[in-house]
Write an enzyme that holds these catalytic residues in place. Structure first.
Site, mmCIF file in Angstrom:
data_model
loop_
_atom_site.group_PDB
_atom_site.id
_atom_site.type_symbol
_atom_site.label_atom_id
_atom_site.label_comp_id
_atom_site.label_asym_id
_atom_site.label_seq_id
_atom_site.Cartn_x
_atom_site.Cartn_y
_atom_site.Cartn_z
ATOM 1 N N TYR A 181 11.231 -12.270 7.482
ATOM 2 C CA TYR A 181 10.829 -11.147 8.335
ATOM 3 C C TYR A 181 9.755 -11.512 9.355
ATOM 4 O O TYR A 181 9.202 -10.641 10.019
ATOM 5 C CB TYR A 181 10.374 -9.944 7.491
ATOM 6 C CG TYR A 181 9.331 -10.277 6.446
ATOM 7 C CD1 TYR A 181 7.987 -10.355 6.758
ATOM 8 C CD2 TYR A 181 9.705 -10.501 5.123
ATOM 9 C CE1 TYR A 181 7.048 -10.657 5.805
ATOM 10 C CE2 TYR A 181 8.767 -10.806 4.152
ATOM 11 C CZ TYR A 181 7.453 -10.887 4.501
ATOM 12 O OH TYR A 181 6.520 -11.192 3.546
ATOM 13 N N ASN A 207 1.580 -0.895 8.427
ATOM 14 C CA ASN A 207 1.423 -0.933 6.967
ATOM 15 C C ASN A 207 -0.069 -1.155 6.736
ATOM 16 O O ASN A 207 -0.536 -2.285 6.757
ATOM 17 C CB ASN A 207 2.245 -2.106 6.415
ATOM 18 C CG ASN A 207 2.064 -2.288 4.919
ATOM 19 O OD1 ASN A 207 1.950 -1.310 4.175
ATOM 20 N ND2 ASN A 207 2.047 -3.536 4.462
ATOM 21 N N ASP A 264 12.331 -8.032 1.497
ATOM 22 C CA ASP A 264 11.168 -8.901 1.680
ATOM 23 C C ASP A 264 10.627 -9.343 0.326
ATOM 24 O O ASP A 264 10.854 -8.681 -0.698
ATOM 25 C CB ASP A 264 10.067 -8.171 2.479
ATOM 26 C CG ASP A 264 9.621 -6.867 1.836
ATOM 27 O OD1 ASP A 264 10.485 -6.158 1.275
ATOM 28 O OD2 ASP A 264 8.417 -6.553 1.878
ATOM 29 N N ASP A 265 9.918 -10.454 0.347
ATOM 30 C CA ASP A 265 9.221 -10.994 -0.826
ATOM 31 C C ASP A 265 10.108 -11.125 -2.057
ATOM 32 O O ASP A 265 9.756 -10.640 -3.151
ATOM 33 C CB ASP A 265 7.976 -10.127 -1.145
ATOM 34 C CG ASP A 265 6.957 -10.193 -0.018
ATOM 35 O OD1 ASP A 265 7.243 -10.842 0.997
ATOM 36 O OD2 ASP A 265 5.884 -9.591 -0.156
ATOM 37 N N LYS A 286 5.257 -0.744 -2.735
ATOM 38 C CA LYS A 286 5.767 -1.897 -3.492
ATOM 39 C C LYS A 286 5.651 -1.709 -5.000
ATOM 40 O O LYS A 286 6.527 -2.147 -5.745
ATOM 41 C CB LYS A 286 4.965 -3.151 -3.106
ATOM 42 C CG LYS A 286 5.426 -3.821 -1.845
ATOM 43 C CD LYS A 286 6.571 -4.772 -2.144
ATOM 44 C CE LYS A 286 6.999 -5.576 -0.946
ATOM 45 N NZ LYS A 286 7.335 -4.828 0.262
ATOM 46 N N GLY A 289 3.797 0.396 2.646
ATOM 47 C CA GLY A 289 4.585 -0.741 2.182
ATOM 48 C C GLY A 289 3.748 -1.806 1.511
ATOM 49 O O GLY A 289 4.177 -2.940 1.358
ATOM 50 N N ASP A 343 -4.000 -5.550 1.262
ATOM 51 C CA ASP A 343 -3.646 -5.693 -0.153
ATOM 52 C C ASP A 343 -3.778 -7.124 -0.656
ATOM 53 O O ASP A 343 -3.700 -7.369 -1.850
ATOM 54 C CB ASP A 343 -2.226 -5.154 -0.429
ATOM 55 C CG ASP A 343 -1.161 -5.750 0.467
ATOM 56 O OD1 ASP A 343 -1.486 -6.588 1.318
ATOM 57 O OD2 ASP A 343 0.021 -5.373 0.311
HETATM 58 C C1 GDL Z 1 4.081 -8.680 2.985
HETATM 59 C C2 GDL Z 1 4.822 -7.531 2.432
HETATM 60 C C3 GDL Z 1 3.998 -6.267 2.405
HETATM 61 C C4 GDL Z 1 2.519 -6.539 2.192
HETATM 62 C C5 GDL Z 1 2.065 -7.422 3.312
HETATM 63 C C6 GDL Z 1 0.581 -7.751 3.342
HETATM 64 C C7 GDL Z 1 6.167 -7.235 4.489
HETATM 65 C C8 GDL Z 1 7.502 -7.019 5.076
HETATM 66 N N1 GDL Z 1 6.087 -7.323 3.144
HETATM 67 O O1 GDL Z 1 4.625 -9.726 3.151
HETATM 68 O O2 GDL Z 1 4.512 -5.478 1.376
HETATM 69 O O3 GDL Z 1 1.783 -5.360 2.178
HETATM 70 O O4 GDL Z 1 2.754 -8.642 3.233
HETATM 71 O O5 GDL Z 1 0.170 -8.361 2.163
HETATM 72 O O6 GDL Z 1 5.208 -7.336 5.197
#
Ligand code: GDL
Length: 694
Positions: free
Chosen positions: A173, A267, A128-129, A52, A21, A239
């Site tokens: 979230y 994630n 999200d986002d 994403k 994710g 990321d």
């Molecule tokens: C986020 C993003 C996710 C990302 C992470 C870390 C969620 C639900 N969404 O907000 O895609 O990888 O931060 O940067 O976590």
């Protein structure tokens, strides 16, 4: 709401596994298949497909898959099935969907119907986002954003035949996103009340990247959501920072959470191969049950928990070491590392190629033989790239040692009692740096190149960082000339690392960084000492620097003149024993000066101050601290010292004069609590006077 962790199907099962994710380059189909194999082996049961930056997952969510893409997805879905892993297909339509437009809902259903035809049985809608403001058309139809999302999610869920696994990711979230908080969030309440009960909700914990997730926080959110959440855990996600990678164990989530959750999906790092540790340790966590291990009264708190992050890490690294030895290149390497050679030598001769045929003659260079990677190397690697809020033990020791060597640099060459200690600690630091270099060398020679390539930028970066620190310590110890890398006017680019982003960071207060090592905020060594006449110039410099900060203009001359300006500028001398300076390792960074009786000074600069002010607050203080001092405590201590000197002189109270533009000091005095604004007639509108009694 209770569930038990581990693999297995069925409505009550605990969802455990991985969410792809993150932002950036998605994993390849081969990597995903490899992931399914590992998940099965380690007892994890789910994979959430949510890359994403995959076009058709988010940006072009309406577009159907081409025949070629369909083939790949079908293969992937069937690979997951083969390994008993539930494949959940997620779609993120939130960037531009109009919830109230039936064509949009139809497009969403059509896309998910297509994926269903590929054999997928589990789905997820992610919000999200995204922007939280609804478009005008949606505002006419839905009373809130939460209602819009829940309505469309329920409709899609029903359309797909109420799949056994269906996940929803809210826009809020994590607790940090909730206004005003979790229990009073109208968004979360609507989601909880409106979403059909068969739909599970993703939650990242207190923050996007949660340091800790407590049982209480989960109980709170569960009662609002009316169901136990599935944790989308960003603990290993990297990321958001290209210099960080997380190889530490799954940690700071008590296993008492397991029965309170519907599941956990991690994630992890964008790089596939280094996720061995993240996923392996999550699997160990999922297998731990609260009543698992025997309780021992002698055990510490961590030991009481059936899950020990340290032990889970060792297990993971031991298994990972095997992976490094596995050759993943067709035909290579020509020669096995030294450790494998011995085992093979008793058996048949190896399949040879040119490199293997070459036998050096007497006097020739011997063949280069790679040293095998060790478990200690991997432990060190994990310590250097540990967790988002924590360095591993060895990394912490290295930072502590460097800090000590730097702070006690005078001892290095002074020939005092401390010199021997300084030298032995410098040697220890050097040995630790050397271990990093050796680890780098052994990793670079490991047969599994795919793992190496995923790690390469990071290990190169840390090797250079350690190299600079090592050279610096040598210079402090007088063992080398000021290092070419550190002091040269024309260094190589690796002497000034970090690019434009690094430059921006260095221009921000406290380097824009909250160093993990300096936690809580600062442990920099400050020294508060009495002011002496030689300090006058430095005090003036600080005064001028602060006055001209911001627009680079010289200080405005205030009319009538300020007594504190005259004190700072050296036109008035502070009262004896009523002046201090603050120093850090760079030099003087602040001062606190006082006049016990400010009345004659006011007269000297022809400043009229009403008699009642001087009666109540006869003393004046002038304090300034450079912005690089981000920790408020040394300034507090310095003011405390100054006030106690004033008090012991018998004064009844003290005041200070501040410019409105000096928000930092205004905030500072306000937070101190003891100083209150007072009314002083005839002052420039820009000046605030604050006073305290003794
Ligand atoms: C986020 C993003 C996710 C990302 C992470 C870390 C969620 C639900 N969404 O907000 O895609 O990888 O931060 O940067 O976590």
């Amino acid at each position: 709401m209770s569930a038990s962790a581990g693999a297995g199907a069925g409505p009550g099962r605990f969802i455990s596994g991985v969410v792809e994710g993150f932002y950036g380059r998605p994993w390849t189909m081969e990597q995903r298949s490899e992931l399914f194999k590992r998940e099965q082996k380690w007892g994890l049961n789910t994979y959430l497909y949510a890359p994403k930056d995959d076009y058709k997952h988010r940006m072009y969510w309406r577009d159907l898959y081409t025949a070629e893409e369909a083939e790949q997805l079908m293969a992937l879905i069937s690979a997951a099935k083969q390994h008993d892993v539930t494949f959940i297909y997620a779609i993120s339509p939130g960037l531009d969907i109009t919830f109230s437009n039936p064509k949009e809902v139809a497009a969403l259903k059509k896309k998910l119907d297509q994926v269903k035809e590929f054999g997928c049985k589990s789905f997820s809608l992610l919000f999200d986002d995204i922007e939280t403001e609804m478009c005008p058309a949606d505002k006419q139809v839905f009373s809130s954003f939460a209602h819009a999302q829940a309505a469309i999610t329920n409709e899609v869920y029903r359309h797909l035949g109420e799949p056994e696994t269906f996940l929803f990711c809210p826009t809020d979230y994590c607790a940090a996103f909730c206004t005003p908080n979790v229990s009073q969030s109208s968004y979360l309440h609507t989601v909880g009340e409106t979403l059909l009960p068969g739909i599970d909700i993703l939650w990242t914990g207190p923050k996007v990247v949660s340091h800790k997730i407590s049982v209480e926080s989960i109980e709170e959110v569960s009662s609002v959501l009316k169901r136990a959440p599935v944790i989308w855990d960003n603990i290993h996600a990297n990321d958001y920072d290209p210099q960080r990678l997380f190889l530490g164990p799954y940690k700071d989530r008590p296993t008492e959470l397991i029965p309170k959750l519907k599941g956990v999906l991690t994630n992890p790092n964008c790089e596939f191969f280094p996720n061995f540790v993240a996923i392996h340790t999550l699997a160990t966590w999922c297998k731990a049950t609260a009543d698992g291990g025997p309780k021992d009264v002698e055990m510490g708190e961590e030991e009481q928990d059936p899950y020990s992050p340290q032990k889970a890490l060792t297990l993971a690294l031991t298994d990972w070491l095997q992976e490094f030895q596995r050759t993943d290149q067709p035909g290579g390497p020509c020669r096995p590392p030294a450790c494998l050679k011995k085992e093979l030598s008793d058996e048949e001769p190896m399949q040879t190629d040119l490199g293997e045929n070459y036998v050096p003659g007497p006097g020739d260079n011997p063949l280069y033989t790679a040293e095998p990677l060790t478990l200690d190397d991997l432990k060190l690697l994990s310590d250097l790239f540990y967790l988002p809020y924590e360095h591993g033990p060895t990394a912490r020791t290295m930072l502590q040692e460097l800090d000590w060597l730097r702070s006690n640099r005078c001892a290095a060459t002074a020939g005092t009692d401390m010199t021997a200690e300084w030298c032995s600690r410098a040697q220890r630091f050097d040995d630790m740096c050397d271990a990093v270099v050796q680890m780098f060398n052994r990793l670079s020679n490991a047969p599994n190149r795919s793992i190496l390539y995923d790690l390469y930028n990071y290990i190169c970066d840390i090797k250079s960082g350690v190299g600079l620190a090592r050279a610096f310590v040598k210079t402090l110890g007088g063992q080398s000339r000021p290092s070419a890398q550190l002091m040269n006017d024309d260094p190589e680019p690796w002497g000034f690392r970090g690019g434009l982003s690094g430059e921006f960071q260095r221009m921000l207060p406290g380097h824009g960084n909250r160093d993990l090592y300096r936690h809580p905020p600062m442990t920099a060594v400050y020294c508060i000492r009495p002011f002496c006449p030689e300090d006058k110039m430095e005090v003036q410099r600080i005064f001028k620097e602060i006055q001209s900060a911001g627009d680079g203009e010289p200080a405005l001359v205030t009319q009538p003149p300020l007594i504190s300006d005259s004190l700072s500028a050296g036109e008035l001398a502070p009262s004896p024993q009523c002046a201090f300076v603050l120093e850090d390792e760079i030099g003087m960074c602040g001062y606190a000066l006082a006049l016990i009786d400010a009345k004659p000074a006011a007269a000297k600069i022809q400043r009229a101050v009403s008699g009642s002010v001087f009666e109540e607050f006869p003393s004046l203080i002038a304090v300034q601290v450079l912005p690089r001092v981000t920790d408020p405590s040394p300034t507090k201590r310095m003011i405390g010292g100054l006030l106690s000197s004033i008090r012991s002189s018998g004064s009844r109270g003290a005041f200070c004069e501040l410019r409105q533009s000096d928000q930092r000091m205004l905030n500072f005095y306000t937070k101190l609590g003891s100083f209150k604004p007072i009314q002083v007639d005839g002052l420039h509108a820009d000046i605030v006077t604050m006073a305290t009694d003794m």
